[in-house]
Design an enzyme around this catalytic site. Structure first.
Site, PDB file in Angstrom:
ATOM      1  N   LYS A  86       0.867  -1.304   0.116  1.00 57.90           N
ATOM      2  CA  LYS A  86      -0.053   0.073  -0.036  1.00 57.90           C
ATOM      3  C   LYS A  86       0.828   1.358  -0.009  1.00 57.90           C
ATOM      4  O   LYS A  86       0.632   2.345  -0.571  1.00 57.90           O
ATOM      5  CB  LYS A  86      -0.939  -0.029   1.117  1.00 57.90           C
ATOM      6  CG  LYS A  86      -2.183  -1.063   1.028  1.00 57.90           C
ATOM      7  CD  LYS A  86      -3.026  -0.834   2.220  1.00 57.90           C
ATOM      8  CE  LYS A  86      -4.507  -1.633   1.973  1.00 57.90           C
ATOM      9  NZ  LYS A  86      -4.143  -3.118   1.877  1.00 57.90           N
ATOM     10  N   GLU A  91     -10.278   6.839   3.673  1.00 53.53           N
ATOM     11  CA  GLU A  91     -11.088   6.070   4.395  1.00 53.53           C
ATOM     12  C   GLU A  91     -10.370   4.833   4.550  1.00 53.53           C
ATOM     13  O   GLU A  91      -9.495   4.311   4.006  1.00 53.53           O
ATOM     14  CB  GLU A  91     -12.298   5.512   3.633  1.00 53.53           C
ATOM     15  CG  GLU A  91     -12.327   4.898   2.300  1.00 53.53           C
ATOM     16  CD  GLU A  91     -11.623   5.634   1.234  1.00 53.53           C
ATOM     17  OE1 GLU A  91     -12.284   6.772   1.013  1.00 53.53           O
ATOM     18  OE2 GLU A  91     -10.656   5.504   0.523  1.00 53.53           O
ATOM     19  N   SER A 142       2.285  -9.565  -0.906  1.00 50.67           N
ATOM     20  CA  SER A 142       1.948  -8.236  -1.029  1.00 50.67           C
ATOM     21  C   SER A 142       2.232  -7.467   0.634  1.00 50.67           C
ATOM     22  O   SER A 142       2.237  -6.511   0.587  1.00 50.67           O
ATOM     23  CB  SER A 142       0.249  -8.085  -1.186  1.00 50.67           C
ATOM     24  OG  SER A 142      -0.666  -8.882  -0.506  1.00 50.67           O
TER      25      SER A 142
HETATM   26  C1  PLP Z   1      -4.913  -4.020   1.282  1.00 45.56           C
HETATM   27  C2  PLP Z   1      -4.307  -5.257   1.084  1.00 45.56           C
HETATM   28  C3  PLP Z   1      -4.328  -6.284   0.153  1.00 45.56           C
HETATM   29  C4  PLP Z   1      -5.615  -5.898  -0.763  1.00 45.56           C
HETATM   30  O1  PLP Z   1      -5.584  -4.697  -1.552  1.00 45.56           O
HETATM   31  P1  PLP Z   1      -5.342  -4.807  -3.321  1.00 45.56           P
HETATM   32  O2  PLP Z   1      -5.562  -3.231  -3.649  1.00 45.56           O
HETATM   33  O3  PLP Z   1      -6.403  -5.679  -3.853  1.00 45.56           O
HETATM   34  O4  PLP Z   1      -3.878  -5.207  -3.472  1.00 45.56           O
HETATM   35  C5  PLP Z   1      -3.613  -7.470  -0.101  1.00 45.56           C
HETATM   36  N1  PLP Z   1      -2.447  -7.613   0.701  1.00 45.56           N
HETATM   37  C6  PLP Z   1      -2.318  -6.837   1.728  1.00 45.56           C
HETATM   38  C7  PLP Z   1      -1.150  -7.190   2.570  1.00 45.56           C
HETATM   39  C8  PLP Z   1      -2.873  -5.637   1.928  1.00 45.56           C
HETATM   40  O5  PLP Z   1      -2.837  -4.893   2.998  1.00 45.56           O
END
Ligand code: PLP
Length: 396
Positions: A91, A113, A380
């Protein structure tokens, strides 16, 4: 380092995307569009973006060969380590890009938000770094559940506004942020949490997150001498996925896969699998797929991964599903929790529950792929935030 994106208003044959906003917001969205196009072509802006990504956020993140996991599953598996990014998830790429853009536009106040608090924390953290005041709308129910993230935001100097309307969760918080923006368009920039919402957010957030895909592509070529055979990401609104896919979408030999939450298997109605089970509609400024009832009311979603718990999805991913360019499948809470433990044991990495969805789908698909195939998975984020929930789930 970044993929050139056309700022497309519409995606695919069904024309997903668009700009379904009130007239006063359309003007400011056009202002964002103009500023983004100018900033992207401005070396000073891009140099600053790269500098903050490198020195504040810690880019580039590595691609790691997962040796023990590969041995177990008989395919070569590589992990893009966004869990190592400052803030603990991808993010940060988008909040840095958007807040620098806000600064470039001369905006002096940031609103956002947040659902579980992850996007709120990333925005507050980046606001502190750039000296921009941040106000975050958060459902009262979520505030109750996510006290640690509220405390983090406050430590970064952000103001958290409780939202008591509706179900007092993410979609109500989004509505409140929109209301605030309409009243304060002159001074304020709305930092959106994913590659969704009205034009130009889906393409703009894709651009900021395309650093994930572009780094990965170069790293895979360096490590293996070729592009990966298959790429996996998890889907909330779709920002880490579209950022990862962006560097491979024009290479038809690279298979693209996305994992969305099937939720609790014992209750098949509680999930957040928007791509595989949603229907077309208009919500949050865009035409896309949503989980909704026959009257068009958005339904409540569930996933063990708070970051995937969103009833919509970015319009470009909806179009990629229609065209067959990417394949999406749902992964249950149970599979997620198992992979969370497996990656911890085999590789010494605790993945976020969100990221564990992507890895679970990769492991499901591994045996269908050629024995020589290379698999790239976007991790992610890191899973420290999910530890307590993991042990609760295990009943310990
Ligand atoms: C917020 C989040 C996501 C999902 O968000 P996308 O916009 O679909 O990438 C995925 N993995 C983590 C670790 C997150 O914090």
């Amino acid at each position: 380092m970044f993929t050139h994106v056309d700022l497309r208003t519409r995606f695919g044959e069904r024309g997903y995307g668009g700009l379904y906003s009130s007239e006063s917001l359309v003007a400011v969205l056009e202002e964002v569009e103009t500023a983004f196009l100018k900033a992207r072509a401005d070396d000073a802006f891009m140099d600053k973006f790269k500098d903050v990504l490198r020195n504040f956020a810690g880019r580039a993140t590595p691609v790691m060969y997962a040796e023990r996991l590969s041995e177990k599953y008989g395919r070569r598996i590589f992990l893009k380590r966004e869990d190592l990014l400052h803030g603990g998830a991808h993010k940060t790429n988008s909040t840095i890009g958007q807040l620098l853009l806000a600064e470039y536009m001369g905006k002096t106040r940031i609103i956002a938000e947040t659902g579980a608090g992850q996007h709120g924390v990333a925005t507050a953290m980046t606001g502190a770094k750039l000296g921009l005041p941040v106000e975050v709308y958060m459902g009262a129910v979520d505030i109750e559940r996510q006290q640690t993230n509220v405390k983090r935001m406050e430590l970064f100097g952000a103001q958290v506004h409780p939202v008591t309307n509706g179900g007092a969760t993410l979609k109500d918080a989004i509505n409140e942020a929109m209301r605030d923006w309409i009243t304060n368009v002159g001074s304020t920039y709305h930092c959106f949490g994913t590659a969704a919402g009205p034009y130009p957010y889906p393409s703009m957030v894709k651009f900021f997150q395309s650093v994930i895909g572009n780094e990965s592509r170069a790293q895979m070529v360096e490590m293996t001498g070729a592009l990966p055979s298959a790429v996996f990401a998890c889907i909330g609104g779709g920002s880490n996925a579209i950022g990862m896919y962006s560097a491979f979408e024009d290479d038809p030999d690279v298979l693209l896969f996305g994992a969305e939450p099937a939720g609790a298997s014992e209750d098949p109605d509680r999930h957040a699998a928007t791509l595989t089970r949603g229907t077309p509609g208009v919500f949050h400024g865009m035409h896309s797929l949503f989980l909704q009832n026959s009257e068009g009311q958005i339904t409540n979603t569930h996933s063990i991964a708070a970051g995937l718990d969103y009833p919509g999805v970015g319009p470009e991913l909806a179009a990629m599903q229609d065209s067959g360019r990417a394949t999406f499948e749902a992964v249950s809470d149970e599979e997620t929790v198992n992979v969370f433990a497996e990656l911890s044991e085999l590789e010494g990495i605790i993945p976020a529950f969100e990221s564990a969805h992507a890895l679970a789908l990769a492991l499901r698909k591994a045996e269908e792929l050629d024995p020589e195939a290379t698999i790239l998975v976007c991790v992610s984020g890191r899973g420290d935030k999910d530890l307590e929930e993991y042990w609760n789930y295990r009943g310990i």
